[in-house]
Design a protein around this motif. Sequence first.
Motif, mmCIF file in Angstrom:
data_model
loop_
_atom_site.group_PDB
_atom_site.id
_atom_site.type_symbol
_atom_site.label_atom_id
_atom_site.label_comp_id
_atom_site.label_asym_id
_atom_site.label_seq_id
_atom_site.Cartn_x
_atom_site.Cartn_y
_atom_site.Cartn_z
ATOM 1 N N ILE B 374 0.857 -1.248 0.019
ATOM 2 C CA ILE B 374 0.000 -0.119 -0.013
ATOM 3 C C ILE B 374 0.821 1.314 0.158
ATOM 4 O O ILE B 374 0.140 2.282 -0.107
ATOM 5 C CB ILE B 374 -0.986 -0.117 1.109
ATOM 6 N N ALA B 378 -0.673 4.641 -1.865
ATOM 7 C CA ALA B 378 -0.748 5.893 -1.423
ATOM 8 C C ALA B 378 0.033 6.673 -2.306
ATOM 9 O O ALA B 378 -0.377 7.862 -2.598
ATOM 10 C CB ALA B 378 -0.253 6.083 0.070
ATOM 11 N N THR B 400 -8.374 11.403 4.162
ATOM 12 C CA THR B 400 -8.438 10.135 3.185
ATOM 13 C C THR B 400 -8.287 8.881 3.952
ATOM 14 O O THR B 400 -7.440 8.838 4.610
ATOM 15 C CB THR B 400 -7.447 10.392 2.059
ATOM 16 N N TYR B 410 -5.105 2.476 5.755
ATOM 17 C CA TYR B 410 -4.533 3.899 5.723
ATOM 18 C C TYR B 410 -5.452 4.715 6.280
ATOM 19 O O TYR B 410 -6.637 4.845 5.806
ATOM 20 C CB TYR B 410 -3.902 4.249 4.674
ATOM 21 N N GLY B 413 -3.154 9.735 7.764
ATOM 22 C CA GLY B 413 -1.853 10.089 7.176
ATOM 23 C C GLY B 413 -0.774 8.868 7.338
ATOM 24 O O GLY B 413 0.136 9.032 7.277
ATOM 25 N N ALA B 414 -1.350 7.789 7.852
ATOM 26 C CA ALA B 414 -0.255 6.801 8.191
ATOM 27 C C ALA B 414 -0.822 5.575 8.167
ATOM 28 O O ALA B 414 -2.175 5.312 7.828
ATOM 29 C CB ALA B 414 0.090 7.059 9.832
ATOM 30 N N PHE B 415 0.080 4.599 7.778
ATOM 31 C CA PHE B 415 -0.665 3.004 7.337
ATOM 32 C C PHE B 415 -0.802 2.388 8.678
ATOM 33 O O PHE B 415 -0.411 2.595 9.931
ATOM 34 C CB PHE B 415 0.696 2.200 6.744
ATOM 35 N N ASN B 416 -2.010 1.532 8.467
ATOM 36 C CA ASN B 416 -2.264 0.786 9.651
ATOM 37 C C ASN B 416 -1.847 -0.917 9.388
ATOM 38 O O ASN B 416 -2.546 -1.611 10.187
ATOM 39 C CB ASN B 416 -3.982 0.758 9.777
ATOM 40 N N LEU B 417 -1.159 -1.161 8.665
ATOM 41 C CA LEU B 417 -0.725 -2.526 8.450
ATOM 42 C C LEU B 417 -0.061 -3.345 9.326
ATOM 43 O O LEU B 417 0.753 -2.771 10.069
ATOM 44 C CB LEU B 417 -0.056 -2.626 7.055
#
Lengths: 483, 483
Positions: B374, B378, B400, B410, B413-417
């Motif tokens: 991702i 992004a 977003t 996401y 402003g940051a990834f959640n993976l």
Amino acid sequence: MSFLASLRKGRRPLQTLLGSAAEDGLDSDAQEARRAYYDRLENLPLPKGFYLGVAKDIIFFPQELPLESSKPYKLNMALLTTEKPSENFAAVFTKNRFCGHPVTLGRQRLAESTKMGGLLVNNRISNAANKHGMDKAETLCVDVANGLGPDWSAENIAVSSTGIIGWELPMKEMASAIPQLIESRFQVEKEKDIGSHSVADFARAIMTTDAYPKAFGITLKNGAKVVGVAKGAGMIEPNMATMLVFILTDMAVPRATLQKTLDKVVAETFNCISIDADESTSDTVWLLSSNRVPLGGGDGDSDPDAQLLEFQEALFEVSRQLSKEIVRNGEGVKHVIECNVSRAPSFAIAKALAKSVINSPLLKSAIAGNDPNIGRLACALGSALGRVGEGLTDEQLRKTKIFMDRDSVYSNGAFNLTPELERKLTEYMRSAELFIGGKKPDFPSHDRSVRIDVDMDLGQSSCRVYGADLTVEYVIENSQYRS
Amino acid sequence: MSFLASLRKGRRPLQTLLGSAAEDGLDSDAQEARRAYYDRLENLPLPKGFYLGVAKDIIFFPQELPLESSKPYKLNMALLTTEKPSENFAAVFTKNRFCGHPVTLGRQRLAESTKMGGLLVNNRISNAANKHGMDKAETLCVDVANGLGPDWSAENIAVSSTGIIGWELPMKEMASAIPQLIESRFQVEKEKDIGSHSVADFARAIMTTDAYPKAFGITLKNGAKVVGVAKGAGMIEPNMATMLVFILTDMAVPRATLQKTLDKVVAETFNCISIDADESTSDTVWLLSSNRVPLGGGDGDSDPDAQLLEFQEALFEVSRQLSKEIVRNGEGVKHVIECNVSRAPSFAIAKALAKSVINSPLLKSAIAGNDPNIGRLACALGSALGRVGEGLTDEQLRKTKIFMDRDSVYSNGAFNLTPELERKLTEYMRSAELFIGGKKPDFPSHDRSVRIDVDMDLGQSSCRVYGADLTVEYVIENSQYRS
């Protein structure tokens, strides 16, 4: 270990390079080209008034991986500094709106700082889309400024990071390495021969998956230098992003002129290349002067206007060479494609057409297979004209001529291909392949490219764009699941 | 041989299909899906008032090849006609400015003809960028009109060609086949069961390298039909161009309404797919009514407004299904990607973002490898926002949210993976592959796709786009030197 000693230790002896070249099955011409490339690189010094520190192989354990399965990772840090903060600097950043934290901070420096003097770069982790990325970028600047002494503050320092997106920078390990980067500065001041030390170690330290270090320099008539170093090849590697470019000069060019020139040069060089049409989240070009050679001073012609013109031409040429190297170094790239659109009604139209050509997956695939498939070439041009050619009549567009290897392949709205010309163009493409013995060598093997010229006969504008073919190697490289 | 006899002869018995399925190593579920697909296709009749003629395997010797080395080539021709020229028709063509001659002629028909009634299609040679292509397109229309009789003139006929670009149409051979295409019309009028004959033969005749015939139809409450047939998958095959779509209806919808509806529907369906971002020189959608079912007439609800609404919805659905099939049929396509951008400030922004996602070579490569990368997702969104997001603040963009398979990946402003979510998404992508036993089956194996949702939380507009991954098979297919 002193900075120079570590520099000398880090530098691979030429003998080793040639030994490995022989193992790569390079013929003697290729070996000679390789030797010439690394000779030039090792002998390319920093401009006067710049200092370089490199800390390699800093070990860390990524906090994103489970502790029990964690293996040690390594990153490099490199620091470029002027003697004292300089009022003359400029930068251009990616237009990507989801940009990395170093880009956000860099924009802040450009807007708010009156002086700049330190550029800190790390590879391995791209500081982007992290929860604490901004704090970390700022902390690194503070640490460097504190190390450099009372003349310095954080606003004189900028950072660049490149590597895996989403991971956090290992701050403790990076902070511990900063004194070593700073110390090198003072080591350098003590040594007489500093003017001769090479940018090669910097070019190497900032690499991620680049196949070879990239640097280019020009010495002006007045003795001043323009030296640029680059890493990256668009967003071409799993999780690795970022084209980073650092251009240094000792010529005292006023800040406003630097920025204006850089904007123009970037538009016509780095923004005229494309590996895969994706604009990275962190693309950055920094330009910094140490002010050692005053405008109108130095050796030779002392006319400031003439010196400025020569400087601008040198900046363009350094940027053009580096942007070509970036394409040439793209992973999986077998052919560099050069597309020149000339006599266009505007630069915007010329650039749109040239970019459409080098970004067409179908044409790129055909070129990978040495297929002069000009139906796809005309298609890519027509597609771009559908977007940007409003107001141009069909009659005007019938004036368009297309050439490959300077042979006319399309004119008066129809193709001119014959079986003989097709065979010739296929042979031309074959001879333009970058691979040697089926694989990419660790130096820019030669200057060949597949040349496409589009003559619109409708105006005075032109644009030259460098791109790359689309190969099976590219897809494999970019589809492997992250390990 | 009569038309119907040749139709029956051309149709492959179901037993043969299943036999070949078994040879393909399809499991029983896949065999059942295949049977259902071809059952539906064979039983999809033309709307009332339409006639179909097909001439297959017309042999010719291309004039572009040296006579001594020339081997026989084959092409198909197919002709769709209404009973008499109809005032109700519409069309949308490629925006590519180097378009094929049939497109130029089609635009002329749209501007100048008051009635349309015949659509002549050939495969094998795309009549584009030839020296005499325009004359040839016009001559074919004259020949068909002469054959159809005194009620007809050339301006009632349009042509479509698809195949190799640059070659000349073999006019003598094509002219000889036209009487056979016309005769079928009169054969059909004599037969009682004409209402039940299938569009399958038309769908097959216009194929070039399509893996399977594509058609979809809907019957409205008043008994009228909307039936569409499509070929092509963008410009995805060496020298083969052209997405061609023919949509037929027996509902008497006024011409202005047809055109307005078609423009809107094409913008949201066929123009929202992309295999490789190249707009072909010949993309065409024709929509033609036979006027058999008057507006406000037919069975069921006789409210003209309700009927019109139902017609428009059917046109949208037929177009959406065909555009999905075109992507699903792209050569080398392993994953269909569906990208929904919602709550955008405008449709233009929603579409630009969604198209940027499905056109990113890096993301497409990652999806081919079942990699939920991702960072690249992004990056593609940020790159599009750099172009079209002017006026949107960084604070607005931080709203977003990005989802894959409806899982949030996401936000803020940051990834959640997490490693767990990565594993789950990899499994999801694996299960969405179109290939069966390592290869593409000759039917749309299932309806799976990799779903990506982008919620901007900034407005009311949304856009759904279908794209495809980028596979090694795609590059190989498109890089082989033309034989």
